[in-house]
Design a protein around this motif. Structure first.
Motif, PDB file in Angstrom:
ATOM      1  N   ALA A 242       0.856  -1.180   0.000  1.00 42.84           N
ATOM      2  CA  ALA A 242       0.000   0.000   0.000  1.00 42.84           C
ATOM      3  C   ALA A 242       0.895   1.234   0.000  1.00 42.84           C
ATOM      4  N   THR A 243       0.740   2.086  -0.985  1.00 41.13           N
ATOM      5  CA  THR A 243       1.581   3.286  -1.062  1.00 41.13           C
ATOM      6  C   THR A 243       0.716   4.525  -1.087  1.00 41.13           C
ATOM      7  N   THR A 244       0.134   4.859  -2.252  1.00 46.81           N
ATOM      8  CA  THR A 244      -0.644   6.089  -2.335  1.00 46.81           C
ATOM      9  C   THR A 244      -1.919   6.024  -1.496  1.00 46.81           C
ATOM     10  N   SER A 245      -2.506   4.832  -1.358  1.00 51.88           N
ATOM     11  CA  SER A 245      -3.705   4.718  -0.513  1.00 51.88           C
ATOM     12  C   SER A 245      -3.367   5.059   0.933  1.00 51.88           C
ATOM     13  N   LEU A 246      -2.203   4.609   1.389  1.00 54.22           N
ATOM     14  CA  LEU A 246      -1.766   4.910   2.751  1.00 54.22           C
ATOM     15  C   LEU A 246      -1.510   6.397   2.924  1.00 54.22           C
ATOM     16  N   VAL A 247      -0.847   7.006   1.946  1.00 53.59           N
ATOM     17  CA  VAL A 247      -0.579   8.440   2.000  1.00 53.59           C
ATOM     18  C   VAL A 247      -1.888   9.223   2.030  1.00 53.59           C
ATOM     19  N   SER A 248      -2.861   8.807   1.230  1.00 57.47           N
ATOM     20  CA  SER A 248      -4.156   9.483   1.200  1.00 57.47           C
ATOM     21  C   SER A 248      -4.870   9.384   2.541  1.00 57.47           C
ATOM     22  N   GLN A 249      -4.793   8.208   3.164  1.00 50.63           N
ATOM     23  CA  GLN A 249      -5.426   8.032   4.468  1.00 50.63           C
ATOM     24  C   GLN A 249      -4.754   8.898   5.529  1.00 50.63           C
ATOM     25  N   LEU A 250      -3.421   8.926   5.518  1.00 53.56           N
ATOM     26  CA  LEU A 250      -2.696   9.746   6.482  1.00 53.56           C
ATOM     27  C   LEU A 250      -2.994  11.231   6.271  1.00 53.56           C
ATOM     28  N   PHE A 251      -3.092  11.637   5.017  1.00 52.09           N
ATOM     29  CA  PHE A 251      -3.446  13.021   4.695  1.00 52.09           C
ATOM     30  C   PHE A 251      -4.844  13.349   5.226  1.00 52.09           C
ATOM     31  N   THR A 252      -5.771  12.406   5.069  1.00 50.50           N
ATOM     32  CA  THR A 252      -7.142  12.598   5.553  1.00 50.50           C
ATOM     33  C   THR A 252      -7.170  12.766   7.069  1.00 50.50           C
ATOM     34  N   ILE A 253      -6.381  11.961   7.780  1.00 53.61           N
ATOM     35  CA  ILE A 253      -6.288  12.091   9.240  1.00 53.61           C
ATOM     36  C   ILE A 253      -5.730  13.464   9.608  1.00 53.61           C
ATOM     37  N   ASP A 254      -4.721  13.931   8.863  1.00 55.25           N
ATOM     38  CA  ASP A 254      -4.148  15.253   9.122  1.00 55.25           C
ATOM     39  C   ASP A 254      -5.196  16.352   8.969  1.00 55.25           C
ATOM     40  N   VAL A 255      -6.002  16.262   7.910  1.00 52.21           N
ATOM     41  CA  VAL A 255      -7.046  17.274   7.687  1.00 52.21           C
ATOM     42  C   VAL A 255      -8.037  17.256   8.846  1.00 52.21           C
ATOM     43  N   LEU A 256      -8.450  16.063   9.265  1.00 56.45           N
ATOM     44  CA  LEU A 256      -9.393  15.929  10.377  1.00 56.45           C
ATOM     45  C   LEU A 256      -8.794  16.483  11.662  1.00 56.45           C
ATOM     46  N   TYR A 257      -7.521  16.174  11.907  1.00 54.49           N
ATOM     47  CA  TYR A 257      -6.836  16.622  13.122  1.00 54.49           C
ATOM     48  C   TYR A 257      -6.742  18.149  13.165  1.00 54.49           C
ATOM     49  N   TYR A 258      -6.274  18.744  12.077  1.00 56.51           N
ATOM     50  CA  TYR A 258      -6.105  20.200  12.085  1.00 56.51           C
ATOM     51  C   TYR A 258      -7.441  20.934  12.058  1.00 56.51           C
ATOM     52  N   ALA A 259      -8.467  20.304  11.489  1.00 53.66           N
ATOM     53  CA  ALA A 259      -9.805  20.906  11.534  1.00 53.66           C
ATOM     54  C   ALA A 259     -10.296  20.965  12.980  1.00 53.66           C
ATOM     55  N   TYR A 260      -9.992  19.905  13.748  1.00 51.36           N
ATOM     56  CA  TYR A 260     -10.383  19.903  15.162  1.00 51.36           C
ATOM     57  C   TYR A 260      -9.531  20.884  15.968  1.00 51.36           C
ATOM     58  N   VAL A 261      -8.223  20.870  15.733  1.00 52.36           N
ATOM     59  CA  VAL A 261      -7.317  21.787  16.448  1.00 52.36           C
ATOM     60  C   VAL A 261      -7.720  23.235  16.209  1.00 52.36           C
ATOM     61  N   ASN A 262      -8.170  23.520  15.013  1.00 58.99           N
ATOM     62  CA  ASN A 262      -8.553  24.879  14.644  1.00 58.99           C
ATOM     63  C   ASN A 262      -9.708  25.411  15.494  1.00 58.99           C
ATOM     64  N   ARG A 263     -10.512  24.493  16.033  1.00 54.82           N
ATOM     65  CA  ARG A 263     -11.637  24.896  16.877  1.00 54.82           C
ATOM     66  C   ARG A 263     -11.160  25.369  18.251  1.00 54.82           C
ATOM     67  N   HIS A 264     -10.000  24.888  18.687  1.00 52.69           N
ATOM     68  CA  HIS A 264      -9.474  25.227  20.016  1.00 52.69           C
ATOM     69  C   HIS A 264      -7.991  25.548  19.900  1.00 52.69           C
ATOM     70  N   SER A 265      -7.628  26.349  18.931  1.00 50.93           N
ATOM     71  CA  SER A 265      -6.220  26.539  18.580  1.00 50.93           C
ATOM     72  C   SER A 265      -5.364  27.034  19.754  1.00 50.93           C
ATOM     73  N   GLN A 266      -5.808  28.052  20.467  1.00 51.92           N
ATOM     74  CA  GLN A 266      -4.999  28.606  21.560  1.00 51.92           C
ATOM     75  C   GLN A 266      -4.814  27.597  22.688  1.00 51.92           C
ATOM     76  N   LYS A 267      -5.896  26.948  23.080  1.00 47.76           N
ATOM     77  CA  LYS A 267      -5.843  25.971  24.164  1.00 47.76           C
ATOM     78  C   LYS A 267      -4.939  24.795  23.805  1.00 47.76           C
ATOM     79  N   ILE A 268      -5.095  24.267  22.601  1.00 46.17           N
ATOM     80  CA  ILE A 268      -4.340  23.082  22.197  1.00 46.17           C
ATOM     81  C   ILE A 268      -2.875  23.414  21.970  1.00 46.17           C
ATOM     82  N   LEU A 269      -2.587  24.553  21.355  1.00 45.43           N
ATOM     83  CA  LEU A 269      -1.192  24.945  21.143  1.00 45.43           C
ATOM     84  C   LEU A 269      -0.453  25.120  22.473  1.00 45.43           C
TER      85      LEU A 269
END
Length: 287
Positions: A242-269
């Motif tokens: 698994a190469t590009t499928s794995l990269v796509s999944q990891l990218f998707t997790i990153d988007v989800l993570y930063y979307a959540y962090v963005n809701r509480h950016s000061q607290k989480i940072l």
């Protein structure tokens, strides 16, 4: 800014999602990309053995506005990518070519995932993560790497995450989970048996469910509350891993993570900063 994907690779990666006649046209264009640039709609339809209406549908299916845009993209891209870059394993291949090949495929897969990602679902999931007291995550094989990445990211910012390869143990945990829990199921195909069974248990217990897959029509995508569809890109005949499928999944997790962090950016940072300082202090005192 996301780079526009090479049209040759874009067509190749979409072939299996097209209708029979659209696929026939796509295969013809891949074999006659330079010639197609000089054809009009009637000429191409005759040569490919399809109707002019199929050409219109084909262009829309691969994300283009029409045949004119297809010709422009073909003219710009037809010489930019060697056909060998679409394959996976070739004996005695030069390392530089391997690197170029993977870079092309990774860029294509991430670009396509970013282009078609349902950002509305991502926003809703961020809200759910906010109120959840426990998150359960599961993936097998390469998808378990993604589950580990999810666990590492969200655990660091204070979200309790349960992640284990033992599906029997996880099923017991899901059965006793409270209503404010979330189950994240990861499967590239969307048909992994253990993933489906665990998702069904989570649904029966009225947990929020998320499915990360490249197949929008898969069992998993149809079963969960919030499907997240990523681009697979694994269109090669022989694939060593698994190469590009794995990269796509990891990218998707990153988007989800930063979307959540963005809701509480000061607290989480601040939390991440304090965590780093505490870890450094601990190891310094115990060195």
């Amino acid at each position: 800014m996301i780079l526009e994907e090479n049209i040759i690779l874009q067509i190749k990666s979409k072939l299996n999602e097209l209708s029979k006649t659209e696929k026939k046209l796509g295969e013809y264009i891949l074999q006659h990309s330079v010639e197609t640039v000089n054809d009009n709609t009637s000429e191409l339809a005759k040569k490919a053995g399809v109707s002019p209406a199929t050409i219109v549908r084909f262009c829309r299916s691969i994300g283009l506005s029409g045949f004119s845009q297809l010709k422009i993209r073909l003219y710009a891209d037809s010489s930019a990518v060697d056909e060998d870059l679409y394959s996976d394993i070739i004996p005695n291949e030069d390392v530089a070519l391997i690197a170029d090949k993977l870079a092309l495929r990774f860029n294509s897969s991430i670009s396509q995932t970013a282009k078609y990602l349902d950002t509305g679902n991502i926003e809703k999931i961020s809200e759910i993560i906010d109120v959840c007291t426990m998150i359960y995550v599961y993936g097998l094989g390469a998808s378990h790497v993604v589950a580990d990445d999810f666990t590492q990211k969200f655990s660091r910012i204070g979200k309790p995450v349960v992640n284990t390869l033992d599906h029997h143990l996880l099923s017991s945990a899901l059965i006793s989970a409270n209503d404010h829990s979330l189950f994240v199921a990861i499967s590239n195909s969307g048909e992994t048996n253990e993933v489906i069974k665990l998702t069904e248990i989570a649904k029966q217990k009225h947990l929020y469910t998320i499915g990360i897959s490249q197949n929008a029509s898969s069992t998993l995508a149809q079963l969960v509350d919030f499907p997240i569809i990523h681009h697979g890109g694994e269109a090669v005949m022989l694939r060593s891993a698994a190469t590009t499928s794995l990269v796509s999944q990891l990218f998707t997790i990153d988007v989800l993570y930063y979307a959540y962090v963005n809701r509480h950016s000061q607290k989480i940072l601040q939390m991440l900063k304090d965590s780093k300082i505490n870890i450094q202090t601990f190891f310094k005192e115990n060195s």
